[in-house]
Design an enzyme around this catalytic site. Structure first.
Site, PDB file in Angstrom:
ATOM      1  N   GLU A  17       0.805  -1.225   0.000  1.00 14.32           N
ATOM      2  CA  GLU A  17       0.000   0.000   0.000  1.00 14.32           C
ATOM      3  C   GLU A  17       0.837   1.274   0.000  1.00 14.32           C
ATOM      4  OE1 GLU A  17      -3.221   0.054   2.791  1.00 14.32           O
ATOM      5  OE2 GLU A  17      -3.991  -1.878   2.124  1.00 14.32           O
ATOM      6  N   GLU A  34      -5.227  -9.248   1.564  1.00  9.16           N
ATOM      7  CA  GLU A  34      -6.044  -9.104   2.780  1.00  9.16           C
ATOM      8  C   GLU A  34      -7.492  -9.064   2.323  1.00  9.16           C
ATOM      9  OE1 GLU A  34      -5.170  -5.389   4.831  1.00  9.16           O
ATOM     10  OE2 GLU A  34      -3.115  -5.989   5.280  1.00  9.16           O
TER      11      GLU A  34
END
Ligand SMILES: *[C@@H]1O[C@H](CO)[C@@H](O)[C@H](O)[C@H]1NC(C)=O
Ligand SMILES: *[C@@H]1O[C@H](CO)[C@@H](O)[C@H](O)[C@H]1NC(C)=O
Length: 482
Positions: A159, A266
């Site tokens: 990220e 995730e």
């Protein structure tokens, strides 16, 4: 002869069985022995969140064998075949944990970064954080994990791109780190361990991130800066959602024709709570498995952010939460023996060539001239980290769990142990059997898992999209909120 065969038998008994290493072929992970494509049934494993990585106290999530044994036994019963671990210290010994997860039939996806200063790219000013000392740390992680057969792959970043703003500057740096890691692996590992990126599910930049990393510069398919896999942290399926309502359909449409394996690094939206995990049937169902390679549930250990399946107490005891049994029951509904026995496709994938027109979003970086290897780093890529951390599979003499574990109803689980699987076998829901049945009867499993019926979710709110994605950011940015 007698002596010899006795020795052979003895040798056989002490040799740890191992999972078969996975390879990337086109858009699939492939079991190198069977030729079957592999679906990740994954679990984020980072007890204590970013605080679970504490090099000054010799602690990281894979440094305590007894704790790993406990958690591997529980994840084995659940049906997990892969763990994702975010923050590791290359200088700690991970042999016991890696060997336990290997024996339990589980792969490991390892993030090479950490929240500490100098141990990850700074998304605000990537050029300041891309230097030899930082790369040395990422290479040291490779050294520490390259020799375990169950190391599935490395994430070069998590990220780091979360907006058009960071998308303007960060992509060439992540791609450069990917290049450096792949060159390091090529020079120093005896197999091609995949390297990829774990993206935030921010739809403005998701497609461009994927294309930026999967494309081949000058059309050269052997280009070392090309990612081997692409993953995203996605929280868009919340409660009793559907393939369409969650936007999974858009993701499948987007990644159709991907040239690298794509999976969820995730997932597991926790609003509403408790979770129902109905996305499991979709992720391992026919609408997705042709494009996605499974996903990683966020997360094993309970933290303040409330995504955990297990309360891991400081004294080593564990209280399973209701979500654990809910997830277990969802996995049981999937026929994993057919999901995991699909022969890998041999059709050639189309790898896009890197060019400015590949990038759609105005402002996202479309320049594929990468930063040069920083001063001093090429020497490490050529000659190796010094001193070199070394990891190796060791024999585990006792797989019994010593800590007390209670199910969500408060019953102590009896006979909890890791069940070493045969050579070349990875774990699958049901494979470890029902050895962890509750001490007070097997009925508690069913009764404890009854999830309340939830009202259908309205359209996905922005908050649901963004807030969980930030969770991963904290790991990268070093906040200790989790
Ligand atoms: C490189 O990493 C190793 C292993 O962690 C460490 O011992 C060494 O000091 C590092 N070297 C540099 C130049 O950072
Ligand atoms: C692309 O990036 C390189 C390296 O930073 C730079 O030298 C070059 O001018 C850039 N090209 C364009 C078209 O901006």
């Amino acid at each position: 002869m007698l002596m010899q065969s006795a020795l052979v038998a003895l040798g056989g008994a002490t040799l740890a069985a191992a999972v078969s290493s996975l390879e990337v072929q086109g858009s699939q992970f492939v079991n190198s022995k069977t030729g079957d494509s592999f679906q990740i049934v994954g679990m984020a494993y980072q007890i204590g969140g970013s605080a679970g990585y504490d090099p000054s106290h010799g602690k990281d999530p894979l440094s305590n064998g007894d704790i790993c044994k406990r958690d591997a036994a529980l994840m084995q019963t659940l049906g997990v075949n892969t763990i994702r671990v975010y923050n590791l210290d290359p200088n700690l010994n991970h042999d016991e944990c890696a060997s336990i997860f290997n024996a339990a039939g589980m792969y490991m996806i390892i993030d090479v970064n950490s929240p500490l200063a100098g141990e990850s790219l700074n998304s605000g000013a990537p050029w300041e954080s891309y230097y030899a000392g930082y790369l040395n740390r990422t290479f040291a992680i490779v050294e520490a994990f390259k020799s375990y057969p169950n190391t599935l792959g490395f994430f070069s970043g998590n990220e780091v791109i979360d907006s058009v703003k960071t998308g303007a500057t960060v992509p060439p740096y992540v791609r450069a780190v990917t290049r450096d890691l792949k060159n390091y692996i090529k020079n120093h590992a005896d197999r091609a361990i995949p390297v990829g990126y774990s993206a935030a599910d921010v739809r403005d930049v998701l497609e461009d991130s994927w294309n930026y990393f999967q494309c081949a510069i000058d059309g050269d398919e052997t280009d070392m800066s090309r990612a081997d896999m692409f993953a995203l942290n996605s929280y868009s399926w919340c409660g009793e959602s559907t393939f369409e309502e969650s936007g999974y359909n858009q993701l499948v449409a987007l990644f159709q024709g991907t040239s690298v394996p794509v999976f969820y690094s995730e997932f597991g939206c926790n609003t509403p709570s408790p979770r129902v995990f109905t996305e499991i049937e979709s992720i391992y169902g026919s609408q997705m498995t042709g494009v996605f390679s499974g996903g990683v549930v966020y997360e094993y250990a309970q933290e303040k952010n409330d995504y955990g399946l297990a309360e891991c107490n400081d004294d080593g005891t564990v209280n399973l939460l209701a979500d654990y049994a809910t997830l277990q029951n969802q996995y049981k509904k999937v026929d994993f023996s057919s999901v995991q026995s699909v022969k890998a496709s041999t059709a050639k994938v189309t790898i896009p060539e890197c060019k400015a027109s590949l990038i759609k979003e105005d402002g996202f970086n479309n320049n594929f001239t990468l930063p040069a290897v920083p001063p001093g780093a090429q020497d490490i890529i050529d000659n190796g980290v010094s001193p070199k951390p070394v990891g190796k599979i060791i024999d585990i003499s006792d797989y019994t769990v010593t800590h007390v574990v209670k199910d969500a109803s408060g019953n102590t689980l009896s006979g909890l142990a890791v069940k070493p699987l045969a050579d070349d076998v990875s774990n699958t829901p049901g494979a470890a059997g029902s050895g962890t049945s509750s001490g007070s009867g097997s009925g508690s499993d069913e009764s404890g898992s009854a999830a309340p019926t939830l009202a259908p979710q309205g359209p996905l709110s922005t908050a649901a999209m963004i807030i969980p994605a930030m969770v991963g950011l904290f790991f990268t940015a070093g906040f200790s909120l989790i």
